[in-house]
Scaffold this motif. Structure first.
Motif, PDB file in Angstrom:
ATOM      1  N   ARG A  57       0.697  -1.156  -0.004  1.00  0.00           N
ATOM      2  CA  ARG A  57       0.105   0.091  -0.020  1.00  0.00           C
ATOM      3  C   ARG A  57       0.813   1.231  -0.121  1.00  0.00           C
ATOM      4  O   ARG A  57       0.166   2.519  -0.072  1.00  0.00           O
ATOM      5  CB  ARG A  57      -1.106   0.160   1.185  1.00  0.00           C
ATOM      6  CG  ARG A  57      -1.926  -0.967   1.077  1.00  0.00           C
ATOM      7  CD  ARG A  57      -2.884  -0.949   2.391  1.00  0.00           C
ATOM      8  NE  ARG A  57      -3.839  -2.301   2.432  1.00  0.00           N
ATOM      9  CZ  ARG A  57      -4.438  -2.601   3.414  1.00  0.00           C
ATOM     10  NH1 ARG A  57      -4.129  -2.208   4.792  1.00  0.00           N
ATOM     11  NH2 ARG A  57      -5.135  -3.598   3.352  1.00  0.00           N
ATOM     12  N   ILE A  58       2.189   1.049   0.211  1.00  0.00           N
ATOM     13  CA  ILE A  58       3.164   2.443   0.321  1.00  0.00           C
ATOM     14  C   ILE A  58       3.553   2.592  -1.257  1.00  0.00           C
ATOM     15  O   ILE A  58       4.115   2.114  -1.876  1.00  0.00           O
ATOM     16  CB  ILE A  58       4.300   2.034   1.040  1.00  0.00           C
ATOM     17  CG1 ILE A  58       3.800   1.716   2.648  1.00  0.00           C
ATOM     18  CG2 ILE A  58       5.384   3.251   0.903  1.00  0.00           C
ATOM     19  CD1 ILE A  58       4.916   1.373   3.508  1.00  0.00           C
ATOM     20  N   ARG A  59       2.605   3.850  -1.577  1.00  0.00           N
ATOM     21  CA  ARG A  59       2.723   4.183  -3.128  1.00  0.00           C
ATOM     22  C   ARG A  59       3.085   5.437  -3.296  1.00  0.00           C
ATOM     23  O   ARG A  59       3.713   5.876  -4.336  1.00  0.00           O
ATOM     24  CB  ARG A  59       1.457   4.019  -3.940  1.00  0.00           C
ATOM     25  CG  ARG A  59       0.953   2.600  -3.920  1.00  0.00           C
ATOM     26  CD  ARG A  59      -0.223   2.396  -4.884  1.00  0.00           C
ATOM     27  NE  ARG A  59      -0.531   0.928  -5.135  1.00  0.00           N
ATOM     28  CZ  ARG A  59      -1.640   0.408  -4.708  1.00  0.00           C
ATOM     29  NH1 ARG A  59      -2.530   0.957  -3.775  1.00  0.00           N
ATOM     30  NH2 ARG A  59      -1.655  -0.940  -4.696  1.00  0.00           N
ATOM     31  N   THR A  60       3.098   6.388  -2.117  1.00  0.00           N
ATOM     32  CA  THR A  60       3.638   7.745  -2.284  1.00  0.00           C
ATOM     33  C   THR A  60       4.545   7.908  -1.137  1.00  0.00           C
ATOM     34  O   THR A  60       4.254   7.025   0.087  1.00  0.00           O
ATOM     35  CB  THR A  60       2.371   8.702  -2.201  1.00  0.00           C
ATOM     36  OG1 THR A  60       1.882   8.650  -0.854  1.00  0.00           O
ATOM     37  CG2 THR A  60       1.354   8.373  -3.274  1.00  0.00           C
ATOM     38  N   VAL A  61       5.127   8.994  -0.886  1.00  0.00           N
ATOM     39  CA  VAL A  61       5.935   9.415   0.026  1.00  0.00           C
ATOM     40  C   VAL A  61       5.189   9.478   1.487  1.00  0.00           C
ATOM     41  O   VAL A  61       5.451   9.134   2.373  1.00  0.00           O
ATOM     42  CB  VAL A  61       6.766  10.812  -0.293  1.00  0.00           C
ATOM     43  CG1 VAL A  61       7.480  11.457   0.717  1.00  0.00           C
ATOM     44  CG2 VAL A  61       7.630  10.621  -1.417  1.00  0.00           C
ATOM     45  N   GLN A  62       3.915  10.202   1.311  1.00  0.00           N
ATOM     46  CA  GLN A  62       2.893  10.426   2.325  1.00  0.00           C
ATOM     47  C   GLN A  62       2.480   9.034   2.807  1.00  0.00           C
ATOM     48  O   GLN A  62       2.558   8.950   4.054  1.00  0.00           O
ATOM     49  CB  GLN A  62       1.769  11.195   1.977  1.00  0.00           C
ATOM     50  CG  GLN A  62       1.054  11.571   3.014  1.00  0.00           C
ATOM     51  CD  GLN A  62       1.502  12.723   4.023  1.00  0.00           C
ATOM     52  OE1 GLN A  62       1.953  13.627   3.611  1.00  0.00           O
ATOM     53  NE2 GLN A  62       1.693  12.364   5.508  1.00  0.00           N
ATOM     54  N   HIS A  63       2.217   7.943   2.087  1.00  0.00           N
ATOM     55  CA  HIS A  63       2.024   6.824   2.699  1.00  0.00           C
ATOM     56  C   HIS A  63       3.299   6.242   3.281  1.00  0.00           C
ATOM     57  O   HIS A  63       3.088   5.733   4.510  1.00  0.00           O
ATOM     58  CB  HIS A  63       1.730   5.770   1.435  1.00  0.00           C
ATOM     59  CG  HIS A  63       0.445   5.856   0.410  1.00  0.00           C
ATOM     60  ND1 HIS A  63       0.387   5.383  -0.420  1.00  0.00           N
ATOM     61  CD2 HIS A  63      -0.439   6.723   0.781  1.00  0.00           C
ATOM     62  CE1 HIS A  63      -0.773   5.693  -0.899  1.00  0.00           C
ATOM     63  NE2 HIS A  63      -1.416   6.468  -0.283  1.00  0.00           N
ATOM     64  N   ALA A  64       4.276   6.460   3.079  1.00  0.00           N
ATOM     65  CA  ALA A  64       5.622   5.937   3.721  1.00  0.00           C
ATOM     66  C   ALA A  64       5.534   6.630   5.142  1.00  0.00           C
ATOM     67  O   ALA A  64       6.044   6.053   6.178  1.00  0.00           O
ATOM     68  CB  ALA A  64       6.869   6.189   3.097  1.00  0.00           C
ATOM     69  N   ILE A  65       5.417   7.920   5.059  1.00  0.00           N
ATOM     70  CA  ILE A  65       5.448   8.832   6.187  1.00  0.00           C
ATOM     71  C   ILE A  65       4.216   8.460   7.310  1.00  0.00           C
ATOM     72  O   ILE A  65       4.560   8.141   8.343  1.00  0.00           O
ATOM     73  CB  ILE A  65       5.198  10.367   5.946  1.00  0.00           C
ATOM     74  CG1 ILE A  65       6.473  10.890   5.123  1.00  0.00           C
ATOM     75  CG2 ILE A  65       4.901  11.143   7.307  1.00  0.00           C
ATOM     76  CD1 ILE A  65       6.283  12.203   4.587  1.00  0.00           C
ATOM     77  N   ASP A  66       2.917   8.082   6.652  1.00  0.00           N
ATOM     78  CA  ASP A  66       1.926   7.904   7.518  1.00  0.00           C
ATOM     79  C   ASP A  66       2.302   6.459   8.504  1.00  0.00           C
ATOM     80  O   ASP A  66       1.939   6.234   9.367  1.00  0.00           O
ATOM     81  CB  ASP A  66       0.517   7.779   6.778  1.00  0.00           C
ATOM     82  CG  ASP A  66       0.376   9.150   6.388  1.00  0.00           C
ATOM     83  OD1 ASP A  66       0.693  10.144   7.287  1.00  0.00           O
ATOM     84  OD2 ASP A  66      -0.478   9.524   5.594  1.00  0.00           O
ATOM     85  N   TYR A  67       2.466   5.616   7.444  1.00  0.00           N
ATOM     86  CA  TYR A  67       2.875   4.263   7.892  1.00  0.00           C
ATOM     87  C   TYR A  67       3.839   4.316   8.943  1.00  0.00           C
ATOM     88  O   TYR A  67       3.731   3.429  10.135  1.00  0.00           O
ATOM     89  CB  TYR A  67       3.186   3.076   6.898  1.00  0.00           C
ATOM     90  CG  TYR A  67       1.843   2.554   6.140  1.00  0.00           C
ATOM     91  CD1 TYR A  67       1.081   1.659   7.100  1.00  0.00           C
ATOM     92  CD2 TYR A  67       1.578   2.824   4.890  1.00  0.00           C
ATOM     93  CE1 TYR A  67       0.026   1.102   6.473  1.00  0.00           C
ATOM     94  CE2 TYR A  67       0.567   2.116   4.369  1.00  0.00           C
ATOM     95  CZ  TYR A  67      -0.399   1.535   5.322  1.00  0.00           C
ATOM     96  OH  TYR A  67      -1.550   0.885   4.744  1.00  0.00           O
ATOM     97  N   THR A  68       4.912   4.860   8.784  1.00  0.00           N
ATOM     98  CA  THR A  68       5.923   4.978   9.872  1.00  0.00           C
ATOM     99  C   THR A  68       5.637   5.698  11.065  1.00  0.00           C
ATOM    100  O   THR A  68       5.883   5.104  12.197  1.00  0.00           O
ATOM    101  CB  THR A  68       7.475   5.916   9.180  1.00  0.00           C
ATOM    102  OG1 THR A  68       7.711   5.166   7.952  1.00  0.00           O
ATOM    103  CG2 THR A  68       8.376   5.922  10.174  1.00  0.00           C
TER     104      THR A  68
END
Length: 109
Positions: A94-105
């Motif tokens: 589901r990590i498709r954007t930079v924001q996804h990576a930030i949110d999951y982290t």
């Protein structure tokens, strides 16, 4: 799109919705939210070999920054090691954007 209500941010993306629990200024383990965002952006830039200025929250890892599946898996491992967290396989997909990576982290830190 992110919607915030009572300290909970709901990130809406495509056909799925997930939420990131966080306090106003700190993540679950007391990490500074701004610091985590900066660190994730730095790690993505380093891992993908792009300038940090190019890595903005709305950028697609694949389409805008040139990441392939292997790059995404390597990024997952770098984030896990750096922050002492663990992503599940379905989360990585589901990590498709930079924001996804930030949110999951942020959700894990």
């Amino acid at each position: 799109m992110t919607i915030t209500a009572r300290g909970v941010s709901f990130l809406l993306a495509g056909s799925f919705t997930w939420f990131v629990l966080h306090q106003r200024e700190r993540g679950q383990r007391g990490f500074n939210v701004s610091s985590i965002k900066e660190q994730v952006i730095q790690l993505i830039a380093t891992q993908l070999g792009v300038k940090e200025e190019e890595v903005t929250p709305e950028k697609s890892l694949a389409d805008d920054l040139g990441a392939d599946n292997e790059d995404t898996l390597e990024l997952k491992m770098v984030l896990e090691e750096h922050f002492g967290i663990e992503f599940f396989d379905d989360e990585v997909e589901r990590i498709r954007t930079v924001q996804h990576a930030i949110d999951y982290t942020l959700a894990k830190a």
